[in-house]
Design a protein around this motif. Structure first.
Motif, PDB file in Angstrom:
ATOM      1  N   SER A  79     -46.443 -59.842  -6.519  1.00 12.94           N
ATOM      2  CA  SER A  79     -46.561 -61.361  -7.075  1.00 12.94           C
ATOM      3  C   SER A  79     -46.219 -62.198  -7.307  1.00 12.94           C
ATOM      4  CB  SER A  79     -46.980 -60.549  -8.209  1.00 12.94           C
ATOM      5  OG  SER A  79     -46.187 -60.333  -8.598  1.00 12.94           O
ATOM      6  N   PRO A  80     -46.996 -63.572  -7.221  1.00 10.36           N
ATOM      7  CA  PRO A  80     -46.458 -64.826  -7.369  1.00 10.36           C
ATOM      8  C   PRO A  80     -45.071 -64.610  -8.502  1.00 10.36           C
ATOM      9  CG  PRO A  80     -48.618 -65.121  -7.278  1.00 10.36           C
ATOM     10  CD  PRO A  80     -48.516 -63.973  -7.391  1.00 10.36           C
ATOM     11  N   GLY A  81     -43.805 -64.937  -7.194  1.00 13.70           N
ATOM     12  CA  GLY A  81     -42.368 -65.546  -8.115  1.00 13.70           C
ATOM     13  C   GLY A  81     -41.805 -63.855  -8.519  1.00 13.70           C
ATOM     14  N   LYS A  82     -42.078 -62.833  -8.056  1.00 14.64           N
ATOM     15  CA  LYS A  82     -42.175 -62.011  -8.414  1.00 14.64           C
ATOM     16  C   LYS A  82     -41.700 -60.801  -6.753  1.00 14.64           C
ATOM     17  CE  LYS A  82     -41.766 -57.316 -10.555  1.00 14.64           C
ATOM     18  NZ  LYS A  82     -42.503 -56.337 -11.395  1.00 14.64           N
ATOM     19  N   TYR A  83     -40.074 -60.905  -6.464  1.00 15.57           N
ATOM     20  CA  TYR A  83     -39.903 -60.203  -4.856  1.00 15.57           C
ATOM     21  C   TYR A  83     -39.161 -58.948  -5.753  1.00 15.57           C
ATOM     22  CZ  TYR A  83     -40.374 -64.546  -3.553  1.00 15.57           C
ATOM     23  OH  TYR A  83     -41.307 -66.393  -3.368  1.00 15.57           O
ATOM     24  N   ARG A  84     -39.648 -57.578  -4.795  1.00 20.01           N
ATOM     25  CA  ARG A  84     -38.482 -56.722  -4.774  1.00 20.01           C
ATOM     26  C   ARG A  84     -37.998 -56.715  -3.423  1.00 20.01           C
ATOM     27  NH1 ARG A  84     -41.859 -53.768  -8.041  1.00 20.01           N
ATOM     28  NH2 ARG A  84     -44.058 -54.247  -8.985  1.00 20.01           N
ATOM     29  N   VAL A  85     -36.387 -56.477  -3.624  1.00 21.46           N
ATOM     30  CA  VAL A  85     -36.061 -56.458  -2.394  1.00 21.46           C
ATOM     31  C   VAL A  85     -35.199 -54.727  -2.697  1.00 21.46           C
ATOM     32  CG1 VAL A  85     -32.962 -56.925  -2.305  1.00 21.46           C
ATOM     33  CG2 VAL A  85     -34.520 -58.249  -3.553  1.00 21.46           C
ATOM     34  N   PHE A  86     -35.565 -54.928  -0.841  1.00 21.22           N
ATOM     35  CA  PHE A  86     -35.000 -53.102  -0.915  1.00 21.22           C
ATOM     36  C   PHE A  86     -34.259 -53.178   0.706  1.00 21.22           C
ATOM     37  CE2 PHE A  86     -38.794 -55.039   1.004  1.00 21.22           C
ATOM     38  CZ  PHE A  86     -39.050 -54.544   2.420  1.00 21.22           C
ATOM     39  N   CYS A  87     -33.755 -51.797   0.775  1.00 19.51           N
ATOM     40  CA  CYS A  87     -32.804 -51.665   2.194  1.00 19.51           C
ATOM     41  C   CYS A  87     -33.732 -51.132   3.167  1.00 19.51           C
ATOM     42  CB  CYS A  87     -31.862 -50.761   1.947  1.00 19.51           C
ATOM     43  SG  CYS A  87     -31.478 -50.523   4.001  1.00 19.51           S
ATOM     44  N   LYS A  88     -34.070 -52.045   4.601  1.00 25.39           N
ATOM     45  CA  LYS A  88     -34.811 -52.054   4.904  1.00 25.39           C
ATOM     46  C   LYS A  88     -34.711 -51.367   6.639  1.00 25.39           C
ATOM     47  CE  LYS A  88     -33.285 -56.172   8.209  1.00 25.39           C
ATOM     48  NZ  LYS A  88     -33.519 -57.390   8.038  1.00 25.39           N
ATOM     49  N   THR A  89     -33.535 -50.531   6.691  1.00 27.56           N
ATOM     50  CA  THR A  89     -33.463 -49.065   7.223  1.00 27.56           C
ATOM     51  C   THR A  89     -34.133 -47.655   6.516  1.00 27.56           C
ATOM     52  OG1 THR A  89     -31.480 -50.112   8.127  1.00 27.56           O
ATOM     53  CG2 THR A  89     -31.640 -47.835   8.215  1.00 27.56           C
ATOM     54  N   CYS A  90     -33.766 -47.753   5.165  1.00 28.26           N
ATOM     55  CA  CYS A  90     -33.823 -46.347   4.718  1.00 28.26           C
ATOM     56  C   CYS A  90     -35.400 -46.655   3.396  1.00 28.26           C
ATOM     57  CB  CYS A  90     -32.781 -45.687   4.066  1.00 28.26           C
ATOM     58  SG  CYS A  90     -32.493 -46.290   2.995  1.00 28.26           S
ATOM     59  N   GLY A  91     -35.219 -47.677   3.124  1.00 30.72           N
ATOM     60  CA  GLY A  91     -36.517 -48.538   2.485  1.00 30.72           C
ATOM     61  C   GLY A  91     -35.762 -48.196   0.711  1.00 30.72           C
ATOM     62  N   SER A  92     -34.622 -47.864   0.757  1.00 31.25           N
ATOM     63  CA  SER A  92     -34.517 -47.616  -1.303  1.00 31.25           C
ATOM     64  C   SER A  92     -34.867 -48.866  -1.920  1.00 31.25           C
ATOM     65  CB  SER A  92     -33.156 -47.012  -1.320  1.00 31.25           C
ATOM     66  OG  SER A  92     -32.466 -46.244  -0.653  1.00 31.25           O
ATOM     67  N   PRO A  93     -35.885 -48.929  -2.809  1.00 34.38           N
ATOM     68  CA  PRO A  93     -35.526 -50.373  -3.803  1.00 34.38           C
ATOM     69  C   PRO A  93     -34.447 -50.118  -4.757  1.00 34.38           C
ATOM     70  CG  PRO A  93     -37.031 -48.286  -4.349  1.00 34.38           C
ATOM     71  CD  PRO A  93     -36.439 -48.003  -3.330  1.00 34.38           C
ATOM     72  N   ILE A  94     -34.004 -51.336  -4.236  1.00 34.42           N
ATOM     73  CA  ILE A  94     -32.585 -51.806  -5.192  1.00 34.42           C
ATOM     74  C   ILE A  94     -32.540 -52.455  -6.633  1.00 34.42           C
ATOM     75  CG2 ILE A  94     -30.333 -53.122  -4.354  1.00 34.42           C
ATOM     76  CD1 ILE A  94     -31.002 -50.435  -3.048  1.00 34.42           C
ATOM     77  N   TYR A  95     -33.457 -53.587  -6.034  1.00 32.08           N
ATOM     78  CA  TYR A  95     -33.818 -54.646  -7.449  1.00 32.08           C
ATOM     79  C   TYR A  95     -35.029 -55.187  -7.451  1.00 32.08           C
ATOM     80  CZ  TYR A  95     -31.739 -58.393  -5.099  1.00 32.08           C
ATOM     81  OH  TYR A  95     -31.161 -59.176  -4.259  1.00 32.08           O
ATOM     82  N   SER A  96     -35.525 -55.719  -8.567  1.00 32.84           N
ATOM     83  CA  SER A  96     -36.296 -57.001  -8.289  1.00 32.84           C
ATOM     84  C   SER A  96     -36.177 -57.909  -9.145  1.00 32.84           C
ATOM     85  CB  SER A  96     -38.101 -56.943  -8.743  1.00 32.84           C
ATOM     86  OG  SER A  96     -37.590 -56.389 -10.197  1.00 32.84           O
ATOM     87  N   LYS A  97     -36.529 -59.679  -8.440  1.00 34.50           N
ATOM     88  CA  LYS A  97     -36.413 -60.614  -9.189  1.00 34.50           C
ATOM     89  C   LYS A  97     -37.079 -61.409  -9.405  1.00 34.50           C
ATOM     90  CE  LYS A  97     -34.850 -62.910  -4.883  1.00 34.50           C
ATOM     91  NZ  LYS A  97     -33.827 -63.221  -4.020  1.00 34.50           N
ATOM     92  N   ARG A  98     -37.517 -62.734 -10.245  1.00 29.26           N
ATOM     93  CA  ARG A  98     -38.405 -63.705 -10.809  1.00 29.26           C
ATOM     94  C   ARG A  98     -38.170 -64.870  -9.960  1.00 29.26           C
ATOM     95  NH1 ARG A  98     -41.394 -60.799 -15.809  1.00 29.26           N
ATOM     96  NH2 ARG A  98     -41.218 -63.372 -16.556  1.00 29.26           N
ATOM     97  N   CYS A 123     -28.303 -47.384  -1.360  1.00 29.89           N
ATOM     98  CA  CYS A 123     -29.433 -47.468  -0.979  1.00 29.89           C
ATOM     99  C   CYS A 123     -29.614 -45.812  -0.317  1.00 29.89           C
ATOM    100  CB  CYS A 123     -29.687 -47.812   0.078  1.00 29.89           C
ATOM    101  SG  CYS A 123     -28.422 -48.824   1.505  1.00 29.89           S
ATOM    102  N   LEU A 124     -30.425 -44.922  -0.141  1.00 33.67           N
ATOM    103  CA  LEU A 124     -30.039 -43.732   0.823  1.00 33.67           C
ATOM    104  C   LEU A 124     -29.067 -43.684   1.714  1.00 33.67           C
ATOM    105  CD1 LEU A 124     -30.717 -40.567   0.321  1.00 33.67           C
ATOM    106  CD2 LEU A 124     -32.950 -41.936   1.591  1.00 33.67           C
ATOM    107  N   CYS A 125     -29.064 -45.036   2.409  1.00 33.63           N
ATOM    108  CA  CYS A 125     -28.256 -44.228   3.672  1.00 33.63           C
ATOM    109  C   CYS A 125     -26.719 -45.385   3.696  1.00 33.63           C
ATOM    110  CB  CYS A 125     -29.168 -45.048   4.774  1.00 33.63           C
ATOM    111  SG  CYS A 125     -28.935 -46.868   4.662  1.00 33.63           S
ATOM    112  N   GLY A 126     -27.136 -45.758   2.200  1.00 33.11           N
ATOM    113  CA  GLY A 126     -25.049 -46.219   2.156  1.00 33.11           C
ATOM    114  C   GLY A 126     -25.172 -47.649   2.701  1.00 33.11           C
TER     115      GLY A 126
END
Length: 137
Positions: A64-83, A6-9
């Motif tokens: 959306s139902p069953g789709k998750y966006r995973v991100f760093c809660k410190t810097c906000g960088s999106p890392i991946y999504s999963k279903r 992520c951005l903050c490392g």
């Protein structure tokens, strides 16, 4: 082997094996989630993805139902999504990978939803909906 962060490392990961082609998505959800005209996703097998550090720094949002966006809660960088209906795969955000990549984009998806303020000037195929890989026989 590829590494990324992520951005903050604080979140660091590695991906074992070769990367699939990049999928450029123009859907309105991806544009909102990235704050950009599109997102660059790389499908990655969950067995090839290893989180090296920062598990406690990850958060997710069910966009959306069953789709998750995973991100760093410190810097906000999106890392991946999963279903939930595809538990064996992640859609890794290409911009979080370190270094040079051999893989290249395969096409533009949800092209009808693209931002009208950004010009696409490449020769990649443009599709009205999601990428659907050919069935392997």
């Amino acid at each position: 082997m590829y590494t990324g962060s992520c951005l903050c490392g604080g979140v660091m990961y590695e991906v074992d094996g070769e990367l699939e082609p990049i999928q450029v998505c123009h859907c309105s959800q991806c544009r909102k989630a990235q704050g950009s005209a599109f997102v660059t996703n790389i499908p990655v097998s969950t067995s090839a993805f290893r989180l090296l550090q920062g598990e406690g720094m990850l958060s997710s949002f069910e966009s959306s139902p069953g789709k998750y966006r995973v991100f760093c809660k410190t810097c906000g960088s999106p890392i991946y999504s999963k279903r939930t209906d595809l538990p064996e795969a992640l859609r890794l955000r290409a911009g979080t990978l370190n270094g040079e990549l051999e893989t290249r984009p395969i096409g533009h998806f949800y092209f009808g939803s693209r931002a009208n303020w950004f010009q696409i000037n490449d020769d990649l195929p443009k599709f009205p909906a999601a990428y659907t890989p050919a069935k392997k026989s």
